[in-house]
Every structure is written in structure tokens, then in C-alpha cells.
Design an enzyme around this catalytic site. Sequence first.
Site: not given
Ligand code: ADP
Length: 396
Positions: A35, A200
Site C-alpha cells: 500500500r 468470515k
Molecule cells: P482479505 O483481506 O484478502 O479480504 P480476509 O481478511 O477475508 O481476506 O481473510 C484472510 C484471513 O483468512 C487470513 O488471515 C487467513 O489465515 C484466514 N483464513 C483462510 N482460511 C481459513 C480457515 N480455513 N480457517 C481460518 N482462517 C482462515
Amino acid sequence: MLTIDDLGDLHGKRVLVRCDLNVPLEGTVITDEGRIRASLPTIERLRAAGARVVVIAHLGRPKGAPDPAFSLAPVATRLGELLGAPVAFATDTVGPHAQATVAGLAPGGVAVLENVRFNPAETSKDDAERAQLADTLAGMADAFVSDGFGAVHRKHASVYDVAARLPHAAGGLVLAEVAVLRRLTVDPARPFAVVLGGAKVSDKLGVIANLLGKADRILVGGGMVFTFLAATGHQVGRSLLEADRVETVRGYLAEADRRGVDIVLPTDVVVTDSVRPGATHHVVATDAIPAEAIGVDIGPASAAAFAEQIRSARTVFWNGPMGVFEIPEFAEGTRAVAQALTEVDGLTVVGGGDSAAAVRRLGFSEGAFGHISTGGGASLEYLEGATLPGLSVLED
Ligand code: ADP
Ligand code: MG
């Protein structure tokens, strides 16, 4: 939207530029500077125009009061290194030090103000409180440039209210982000595949609902997939599950069916009994997840299937890692999806702070993707069809 050109001659003018410098930090070490780099072109452009550049930004979610853990000081230092020019740092946002720092800027000089979210008014729901902060900010500048795309979905003082008080323009980053997102929403080349993951499902329900009318296939992984699997009647053990969203997701699955949109779910997942580096893990079928197991990644068969669905698309939007990629053992699904995106003959867009960080951490070159968005929530809300306050305020 007005652009920097519309602001006229900026020589000697104080230009307040809202950037998104919300980078991940471990202590004072910046673990992903994407960023900061994305903010450089607009800052450089304003410097070249002889403006006195006043950068305002937030970092993390401090509780409306100064907190050294969320100081922008390390970011200001790194910005100076990347610009190859001195960057003054004000230890408050609108207080005496900020005023003095701005007053001391020469044409072409750059200052960074301390984390704007140290001021409770920044994020206040009370218009009058935000107005007060915005008035003070506006008093420190002659023009406003909105370049913090990652914050344009927020009705915050430094994003929304200040724009209404000064001659304003969209910076190059905001313009570029919006141009790409428009290509996803207006007549995308087909097939249009959307890959969703991350933690989420509740964060992403809005975008799923909207994309059901736009995408040809939606691939689901990450932590949110367990809510989908539960909605299709599977046991998910101790995996992340938002039980109160299962019904909503079931409705989406039925809606997708009616519209002929393919929702592609994994057939295998990587499970562990403890989410930490070095933990034992193995692959199970999604219809046989043991009661004690925690799902942490899509499995290899699913990764291959997802890759095929991605490669054969002509437009791909990806938001959210497929697994807990921060732990190398659980990063393979995310790696497979990223790799497949690099092989697409068409437009590929990566949205989301963690997804963008994952791509860089896994060693992919940014140039291998059509566009890496700096704004997770903002890009999702744009795709949801929402009105983004920080963009609409730039329209007039
Ligand atoms: P972004 O920032 O790209 O939008 P998110 O913030 O929604 O993505 O999610 C990212 C997080 O989701 C990461 O920290 C990752 O560790 C977590 N994550 C991915 N798969 C799982 C899982 N199966 N269980 C728990 N956490 C997960
Ligand atoms: Mg995130």
C-alpha cells in the site's frame, strides 16, 4: 470524477492527500509495503507539481486515542526511503506539531500526519463531530486529493467530510481502482469466475448476493467455506463456522441453482488439530471431516479443480485466501489459485489486503496479475453495487 489536473496550478499550494497506508506491522517492521508503494505515484506527481504535500492516513484500529502500536512513524520513514526524499512526520494529526510541520513545508516537500484514527471524530457516526475534525483538516490545506482507495467505503472525516470542504480530486490510484472494478461489473468477458475465501462469510455475503447475478461460477474456499459445507449438510468438525449464516448461504445456493451459476465447493480439505506451524495435518474428503478436525486449507484435488475453473475463465476476481496461508503448510491452496490466475487469458483482479499480501508473500510478481487492488472492503462494496461515500463525494 475530478482529477488532479482539474485542480489547476498547485505550485506552493498545500495539498492534503488521503492515502491508504494501512500496512501490516509486526512491532515496527512493515511486513507488506504494497500500500505504501501504491501511494507513491500520486505523491510523486504532487511533488513534481510543486505542491506542499500533506499525507493523511490511518493504521489499524486504535480506539480513538494515541497508541504507539498504531503509529504511522515507521510508515513515514519507509515512505521517505521509497520516495528518496525527506518526509517530515507530525506526531499529532491536527495538533500543534502537525500545524508547525505543515507550516514548515517547502514546495515539493512531504509531511505525514500521525494516524488520523487517534482522533475519535474520524470514525464518529455523529456528523457534527466529524465536521469539526474535517474543518480543522481543511484549514491546513488548499486542496484535497483522495487516493486512499481502501478507505473510500467509509464515511470518515478524512475521507468524506474533508472532501466537501476543499477543492477536491481523485488521485491516480482511486481512478485506476475504479476503472478496473467497472470492467468487472459492466459487461465482463465470459466466463466470469469469482473466487472467494478468507475468514468470515458474514463479511462477504453482500458481494455473493450481488455476484449471483453477474458471475458464471463462484469458487468458495478459506474459512468461509465451512459455512457453505454446513449448508449442504456436511459436518465441519471444529472448523470456522458461522452457524447463524447457514440459512442465508442455503438460500444463495438455491438462488445460484435457479440462475444457472455454478457454486464450486472443495471436495477435499486439509485438516489439523492445531492451527500453528509444524502441526500435523492431513487431507480428508469434505464429506468425512472428523469431529475434532479444523479445516485450514482446500485439499489438493480441490486446488487442481479450482485451478482448472480459473484458467478456463476470461475474467477472474479473487478475494480471500483459500487457507491459513500465513502458515506455509496451509498455503498450497492459495498458491494454486494464485498460480492459476497468472495463467488466465483475460482480466484478473486480486482484491483484499490479505489476498494481496499472500500473493506477494508466496513470491508471485505483481505484474503477473491484471490488477491487485489495495482495497478489500472497498472493492467488495463496489462489487456489491453499494454507493461508496468517499467516491460519491468526489462526483461534485
Ligand atoms: P482479505 O483481506 O484478502 O479480504 P480476509 O481478511 O477475508 O481476506 O481473510 C484472510 C484471513 O483468512 C487470513 O488471515 C487467513 O489465515 C484466514 N483464513 C483462510 N482460511 C481459513 C480457515 N480455513 N480457517 C481460518 N482462517 C482462515
Ligand atoms: Mg483481511
